[in-house]
Design a protein around this motif. Structure first.
Motif, short mmCIF file in Angstrom:
data_model
loop_
_atom_site.label_atom_id
_atom_site.label_comp_id
_atom_site.label_asym_id
_atom_site.label_seq_id
_atom_site.Cartn_x
_atom_site.Cartn_y
_atom_site.Cartn_z
N ASP A 1 9.11 3.85 -3.43
CA ASP A 1 9.41 2.49 -3.03
C ASP A 1 8.38 1.52 -3.62
O ASP A 1 7.20 1.80 -3.65
CB ASP A 1 9.40 2.41 -1.50
N LEU B 1 7.86 -9.57 1.48
CA LEU B 1 7.51 -8.74 2.64
C LEU B 1 6.05 -8.95 3.03
O LEU B 1 5.72 -9.00 4.22
CB LEU B 1 7.78 -7.26 2.34
N SER C 1 7.19 -1.21 -2.45
CA SER C 1 6.18 -1.67 -1.50
C SER C 1 5.10 -0.63 -1.29
O SER C 1 3.95 -0.95 -1.03
CB SER C 1 6.82 -2.06 -0.17
N SER D 1 10.18 -8.96 -4.15
CA SER D 1 10.48 -8.34 -2.85
C SER D 1 9.19 -7.97 -2.12
O SER D 1 9.05 -8.22 -0.91
CB SER D 1 11.35 -7.10 -3.06
N GLU E 1 8.61 -0.53 8.47
CA GLU E 1 8.38 -0.02 7.10
C GLU E 1 7.54 -0.95 6.22
O GLU E 1 7.82 -1.11 5.03
CB GLU E 1 9.72 0.29 6.43
N TYR F 1 19.31 -4.79 3.47
CA TYR F 1 18.17 -5.63 3.83
C TYR F 1 17.04 -4.78 4.36
O TYR F 1 17.25 -3.79 5.03
CB TYR F 1 18.57 -6.66 4.89
N HIS F 2 15.85 -5.19 4.04
CA HIS F 2 14.67 -4.51 4.55
C HIS F 2 14.57 -4.77 6.05
O HIS F 2 14.84 -5.89 6.50
CB HIS F 2 13.42 -5.02 3.83
#
Length: 117
Positions: A65, A79, A67, A75, A46, A7-8
Protein backbone atom coordinates in the motif's frame (compact mmCIF):
# COMPACT_ATOMS: atom_id res chain seq x y z
CA UNK A 1 -16.44 -6.70 -10.67
CA UNK A 2 -17.91 -3.49 -9.33
CA UNK A 3 -17.24 -0.10 -10.88
CA UNK A 4 -17.95 1.52 -7.52
CA UNK A 5 -15.07 3.67 -6.27
CA UNK A 6 -13.38 2.38 -3.14
CA UNK A 7 -12.88 4.84 -0.30
CA UNK A 8 -10.30 4.70 2.41
CA UNK A 9 -11.90 4.08 5.84
CA UNK A 10 -10.34 7.27 7.26
CA UNK A 11 -12.45 9.33 4.87
CA UNK A 12 -15.60 8.24 6.72
CA UNK A 13 -14.70 9.84 10.07
CA UNK A 14 -16.78 12.98 10.46
CA UNK A 15 -16.22 13.76 14.13
CA UNK A 16 -12.99 12.58 15.77
CA UNK A 17 -14.31 13.55 19.20
CA UNK A 18 -16.81 10.68 19.00
CA UNK A 19 -13.84 8.32 19.04
CA UNK A 20 -11.36 10.28 21.14
CA UNK A 21 -13.37 12.18 23.77
CA UNK A 22 -10.26 13.41 25.62
CA UNK A 23 -8.81 16.85 24.91
CA UNK A 24 -5.10 16.59 25.55
CA UNK A 25 -3.83 19.44 27.73
CA UNK A 26 -0.40 20.27 29.11
CA UNK A 27 -1.55 20.55 32.70
CA UNK A 28 -3.16 17.13 32.89
CA UNK A 29 -1.53 13.72 32.99
CA UNK A 30 -3.63 12.18 30.25
CA UNK A 31 -1.08 11.80 27.47
CA UNK A 32 -0.83 8.02 27.85
CA UNK A 33 -4.60 7.57 27.64
CA UNK A 34 -4.98 10.04 24.78
CA UNK A 35 -2.13 8.53 22.75
CA UNK A 36 -3.41 4.97 23.24
CA UNK A 37 -6.93 5.93 22.12
CA UNK A 38 -5.42 7.76 19.16
CA UNK A 39 -3.28 4.78 18.11
CA UNK A 40 -6.26 2.40 18.40
CA UNK A 41 -8.29 4.74 16.22
CA UNK A 42 -5.51 5.01 13.64
CA UNK A 43 -5.13 1.22 13.50
CA UNK A 44 -8.88 0.79 13.05
CA UNK A 45 -8.93 3.30 10.19
CA UNK A 46 -5.72 2.01 8.56
CA UNK A 47 -3.58 5.14 9.01
CA UNK A 48 -1.29 4.14 11.89
CA UNK A 49 1.70 4.49 9.55
CA UNK A 50 1.04 8.24 9.40
CA UNK A 51 2.02 8.65 13.05
CA UNK A 52 4.28 5.63 13.50
CA UNK A 53 6.35 4.79 10.42
CA UNK A 54 5.71 1.29 9.07
CA UNK A 55 9.27 0.11 9.75
CA UNK A 56 8.92 1.14 13.41
CA UNK A 57 5.40 -0.25 13.73
CA UNK A 58 5.89 -3.93 14.51
CA UNK A 59 2.14 -4.52 15.02
CA UNK A 60 1.44 -3.89 11.33
CA UNK A 61 2.27 -6.37 8.61
CA UNK A 62 4.10 -5.10 5.56
CA UNK A 63 1.97 -4.37 2.52
CA UNK A 64 2.52 -2.74 -0.81
CA UNK A 65 0.00 0.00 0.00
CA UNK A 66 1.26 3.51 -0.85
CA UNK A 67 0.50 4.79 2.63
CA UNK A 68 2.56 2.02 4.22
CA UNK A 69 5.60 2.85 2.14
CA UNK A 70 4.88 6.52 2.82
CA UNK A 71 5.19 7.56 -0.79
CA UNK A 72 4.11 11.17 -1.16
CA UNK A 73 1.16 10.55 -3.46
CA UNK A 74 -1.91 12.80 -3.48
CA UNK A 75 -3.82 10.05 -1.65
CA UNK A 76 -1.11 9.71 1.01
CA UNK A 77 -0.99 13.49 1.48
CA UNK A 78 -4.76 13.67 1.85
CA UNK A 79 -4.80 10.90 4.46
CA UNK A 80 -1.89 12.51 6.31
CA UNK A 81 -3.81 15.79 6.41
CA UNK A 82 -6.83 13.98 7.84
CA UNK A 83 -4.72 12.40 10.60
CA UNK A 84 -3.17 15.80 11.28
CA UNK A 85 -6.68 17.26 11.61
CA UNK A 86 -7.52 14.49 14.08
CA UNK A 87 -4.47 15.39 16.16
CA UNK A 88 -5.21 19.11 16.06
CA UNK A 89 -8.88 18.47 16.85
CA UNK A 90 -8.11 16.54 20.04
CA UNK A 91 -5.54 18.78 21.70
CA UNK A 92 -5.95 22.00 23.67
CA UNK A 93 -5.49 25.42 22.05
CA UNK A 94 -2.24 25.86 23.99
CA UNK A 95 -0.78 22.62 22.65
CA UNK A 96 -2.06 23.44 19.20
CA UNK A 97 -0.04 26.65 19.08
CA UNK A 98 2.99 24.70 20.30
CA UNK A 99 2.89 21.90 17.69
CA UNK A 100 1.31 23.68 14.72
CA UNK A 101 3.93 24.44 12.10
CA UNK A 102 3.59 25.21 8.41
CA UNK A 103 3.61 22.18 6.09
CA UNK A 104 3.79 19.71 8.97
CA UNK A 105 3.00 16.04 8.72
CA UNK A 106 1.04 13.93 11.17
CA UNK A 107 4.23 12.12 12.17
CA UNK A 108 5.96 15.41 12.95
CA UNK A 109 3.07 16.64 15.09
CA UNK A 110 2.86 13.24 16.83
CA UNK A 111 6.58 13.34 17.63
CA UNK A 112 6.38 16.93 18.90
CA UNK A 113 3.60 15.91 21.31
CA UNK A 114 5.51 12.83 22.41
CA UNK A 115 8.54 15.01 23.14
CA UNK A 116 6.44 17.42 25.24
CA UNK A 117 5.10 14.61 27.41
Amino acid sequence: MSDKPQYHPALTVTNIKNFIPIVLETDKSQYTTWSELFKIHCRAYEVIDHIIPAEANSSQSATTDASTTQQQTPSWSRLDSIVLQWIYGTISPGLLTTVLVKDSTAATAWERLRTIF
